[in-house]
Structures are given as structure tokens and as C-alpha cells.
Scaffold this motif. Structure first.
Motif, mmCIF file in Angstrom:
data_model
loop_
_atom_site.group_PDB
_atom_site.id
_atom_site.type_symbol
_atom_site.label_atom_id
_atom_site.label_comp_id
_atom_site.label_asym_id
_atom_site.label_seq_id
_atom_site.Cartn_x
_atom_site.Cartn_y
_atom_site.Cartn_z
ATOM 1 N N UNK A 141 0.850 -1.182 0.000
ATOM 2 C CA UNK A 141 0.000 0.000 0.000
ATOM 3 C C UNK A 141 0.890 1.237 0.000
ATOM 4 N N UNK A 142 0.607 2.144 -0.924
ATOM 5 C CA UNK A 142 1.364 3.399 -0.996
ATOM 6 C C UNK A 142 0.506 4.488 -0.362
ATOM 7 N N UNK A 143 1.112 5.227 0.571
ATOM 8 C CA UNK A 143 0.397 6.231 1.355
ATOM 9 C C UNK A 143 1.111 7.571 1.191
ATOM 10 N N UNK A 144 0.371 8.604 0.771
ATOM 11 C CA UNK A 144 0.953 9.933 0.613
ATOM 12 C C UNK A 144 0.404 10.884 1.656
ATOM 13 N N UNK A 145 1.286 11.668 2.298
ATOM 14 C CA UNK A 145 0.800 12.530 3.381
ATOM 15 C C UNK A 145 1.091 14.010 3.154
ATOM 16 N N UNK A 146 0.522 14.817 4.038
ATOM 17 C CA UNK A 146 0.599 16.279 3.878
ATOM 18 C C UNK A 146 1.986 16.847 4.130
ATOM 19 N N UNK A 147 2.841 16.087 4.807
ATOM 20 C CA UNK A 147 4.198 16.586 5.064
ATOM 21 C C UNK A 147 5.138 16.298 3.896
ATOM 22 N N UNK A 151 4.883 6.782 1.795
ATOM 23 C CA UNK A 151 5.201 5.583 2.574
ATOM 24 C C UNK A 151 4.842 4.358 1.756
ATOM 25 N N UNK A 152 5.732 3.374 1.715
ATOM 26 C CA UNK A 152 5.430 2.083 1.103
ATOM 27 C C UNK A 152 5.255 1.067 2.218
ATOM 28 N N UNK A 153 4.032 0.639 2.410
ATOM 29 C CA UNK A 153 3.692 -0.293 3.497
ATOM 30 C C UNK A 153 3.536 -1.687 2.895
ATOM 31 N N UNK A 154 4.448 -2.596 3.283
ATOM 32 C CA UNK A 154 4.374 -3.985 2.839
ATOM 33 C C UNK A 154 3.378 -4.715 3.740
ATOM 34 N N UNK A 155 2.248 -5.105 3.183
ATOM 35 C CA UNK A 155 1.173 -5.675 3.997
ATOM 36 C C UNK A 155 1.504 -7.077 4.501
ATOM 37 N N UNK A 158 4.730 -6.093 7.092
ATOM 38 C CA UNK A 158 4.525 -4.878 7.896
ATOM 39 C C UNK A 158 5.709 -3.913 7.804
ATOM 40 N N UNK A 159 6.694 -4.247 6.986
ATOM 41 C CA UNK A 159 7.838 -3.364 6.791
ATOM 42 C C UNK A 159 7.377 -2.122 6.020
ATOM 43 N N UNK A 160 7.973 -0.978 6.309
ATOM 44 C CA UNK A 160 7.639 0.201 5.499
ATOM 45 C C UNK A 160 8.870 1.012 5.182
ATOM 46 N N UNK A 161 8.824 1.668 4.047
ATOM 47 C CA UNK A 161 9.900 2.574 3.622
ATOM 48 C C UNK A 161 9.287 3.913 3.285
ATOM 49 N N UNK A 162 10.123 4.943 3.363
ATOM 50 C CA UNK A 162 9.641 6.295 3.100
ATOM 51 C C UNK A 162 10.497 6.963 2.040
ATOM 52 N N UNK A 163 9.869 7.819 1.269
ATOM 53 C CA UNK A 163 10.646 8.695 0.400
ATOM 54 C C UNK A 163 9.995 10.067 0.366
#
Length: 324
Positions: A141-147, A151-155, A158-163
Motif C-alpha cells: 500500500x502506498x500512502x501519501x501525506x501532507x508533510x 510511505x510504502x507499506x508492505x502488507x 509490515x515493513x515500510x519505507x519512506x521517500x
């Protein structure tokens, strides 16, 4: 775009916005066939379930599900217990679970097979979530935020990476093409970032390789989406335009614009990638011919800005009787 009706799951066009209603349309005629009540709030996002039976509407502090095959104007399922606005909603391809993102700084997974309407998993981030997108592999799941963080959330792990493609620029929309080759994101400065993707199969995490930055719009970008055939990318903006880019080299191939349009909030492709539907602040949704750049149909009837749409003209394959 093929003619058909929502009753047999062929063509469904739904729009929603600030007037607290959702309208279902006959896509080919421009006639409104049903109006659904969404009394509690504006509609932030709409999505059709994979079996085309239900329409999910994300609003303020809830997700409402409407039955597309009945004449009931009221929601049939209510998912509550989330604070603030829910900004994005989507489904796993077999309809086993739903994913949402919201201004409570979280992305959530909801199991649709259980009668318990509680959220199953929560991915917490440090800023309000503007957009969520599921990789075609159904596992990330790719999650984009206001800051400005993606985030790449491996379902599975549960590992996640950020760019962070650009400092202090809110991520407004993220999309991955159906082939899993590219990811694009647009921000509030009108910029579009594109990555080529590798991995993402056989338990391998997806790797992102920066490919291109496009100065897509002069103002706030609002939405981006790849075409079903992966050859086009569309971006929409507060600059009153929708722009279409070809993925071969990410050059601009078309600008969709009318005098009345104002902010373009949401967008969808037809299954054959030849038409685009837009939703905008002038209370109207429009069907465009991509190649010609012209408006084919207008869907008018909302009293306020149209901020969300869902469109499906994918014909479900049905065995034809022998001799038909």
C-alpha cells in the motif's frame, strides 16, 4: 465506452461532492438515474467494489456503502469510529478487504468478509494522509501525506519505507499503473514525480527508481491516474486543466480544458483508455475524448462542487449461450 446499465454491472458512473448527495448516471446519455443521500458530510472519495454491487463513499469520520442494484437511496453498511476526514478508499481486487486513508494520520485495512465492521490493521504516520494506492500485486500500500512523505507499506511483512520527493510539498495523489511498471505522485506545487518500479513479485519488495519530474501544472495538483493500458498518465489541478501525458517519454499529449471548469478534483479513464471523466468545482462532471481533447458529455445536477467520482465500464465476462 460500451453502452450498458449498472444493474448488470456493466457501466457505473457515480459522482459526489459538497452538496451531500451522490448521483448515479447513465454515462452514455448524461441522465441522472438515482440520487443517494450522504447527509452527514461532503463526499471525499468514491470507489466501486470489485463485484460492482456496492459503492463506497468516504466522508467525515465514516465510510458509507450503498447498494448499486437496489433503489434504496440510503447506505446499507456504515463504517464508523474514525476521526476526521477519510480522504481515500479502495479495494483488494477480490473484494476481501478495503483500504482507507485519512486526516487522522493513518491508513487502515478493513476486512470485508467479517460481520465485524471494525478496522483490522492501522498504519500510523506523522501527518494527515491525503491519498492511498494499492500496488497491482495486492501486497503493498502506498500512502501519501501532507508533510510530503510517500510511505510504502508492505502488507505481508509490515515493513515500510519512506521517500520524500520534494521538501515541504504535500503529496496530493499517488498512482501505480496496472502493469506495475511506474508510480507517479503529484503535489501541491503542481509537480509530478515518476518512478520506474522493479521487484514486487515473489515476496520481493518493490524498488523505486526515480525516472522523471514534470512541471505538470502552474498551481496545486489534485489527482493523478494511469490509463488501463498503461500508455497514458493523467493529472488534474487547481489551474482548471486536466493534462494527459504519454508514458513512453512523459511528454504532454493533450490538455482538457473548458472556460467553466475551475478546480478539477477527480478523474477516471474508460476501460479502453480512450475517454476520461473529470469532476470539478463548477458542479459538473464531464466525459472527454482523449484524442480529440473535446467534451463528449456533461453530467449536471449537483448543487455544489463535484469532488469525487467512480467509474466502471469494464464488461464482466459472461459465458454466452451456445448458438448466441
Amino acid at each position: 465506452m460500451t453502452d450498458g446499465s449498472s444493474k448488470n454491472g456493466q457501466i457505473i458512473l457515480a459522482t459526489g461532492g459538497y452538496d451531500h448527495t451522490i448521483k448515479l448516471w447513465q454515462a452514455h446519455s448524461g441522465m441522472c438515474s438515482r440520487t443517494l443521500q450522504h447527509a452527514d458530510s461532503q463526499v471525499n472519495a468514491l470507489e466501486i467494489t470489485p463485484d460492482k454491487q456496492l459503492l463506497a463513499a468516504a466522508g467525515h469520520q465514516h465510510i458509507r456503502m450503498y447498494d448499486l442494484s437496489s433503489s434504496n437511496p440510503n447506505p446499507v453498511i456504515n463504517y464508523d469510529g474514525v476521526s476526521k476526514n477519510i480522504t481515500g478508499v479502495g479495494f483488494q481486487e477480490e473484494g476481501k478487504w478495503m483500504f482507507t486513508g485519512g486526516e487522522d494520520c493513518s491508513a487502515r485495512i478493513w476486512d470485508l468478509r467479517s460481520r465485524n465492521l471494525q478496522c483490522q490493521r492501522i498504519f500510523q504516520v506523522s501527518a494527515p494522509v491525503n491519498c492511498v494506492c494499492l500496488h497491482p500485486n495486492q501486497a503493498e500500500l502506498v500512502v501519501g501525506d501532507q508533510s510530503g512523505v510517500i510511505h510504502l507499506w508492505d502488507l505481508k511483512t509490515d515493513h515500510n519505507e519512506q521517500l520524500i520527493p520534494e521538501a515541504e510539498a504535500s503529496i496530493q495523489s499517488v498512482t501505480i499503473d496496472p502493469e506495475g511498471s511506474y508510480m507517479a505522485a503529484v503535489n501541491n506545487k503542481g509537480h509530478c514525480y515518476i518512478w520506474s518500479l522493479s521487484g514486487g513479485v515473489d515476496e520481493q519488495p518493490t524498488k523505486l527508481n526515480p525516472k522523471q519530474k514534470i512541471e505538470a501544472h502552474a498551481r496545486y495538483a489534485l489527482k493523478c491516474k494511469f490509463s488501463p493500458d498503461s500508455t497514458l498518465l493523467v493529472t488534474t489541478s487547481a489551474d482548471q486543466t486536466t493534462r494527459v501525458w504519454k508514458t513512453a517519454d512523459f511528454s504532454l499529449v493533450q490538455e482538457l480544458k473548458t472556460e467553466a471548469q475551475r478546480w478539477v478534483w477527480d478523474v477516471a479513464f474508460s476501460a479502453d483508455s480512450q475517454y476520461i471523466i473529470t469532476a470539478s468545482s463548477d458542479n459538473c462532471a464531464r466525459l472527454w475524448n482523449v484524442e480529440a481533447g473535446t467534451v463528449q458529455r456533461e453530467y449536471t445536477g449537483h448543487q455544489k462542487a463535484v469532488t469525487a467520482l467512480a467509474f466502471c465500464d469494464q464488461i464482466t465476462s459472461v459465458e454466452s449461450p451456445s448458438g448466441a
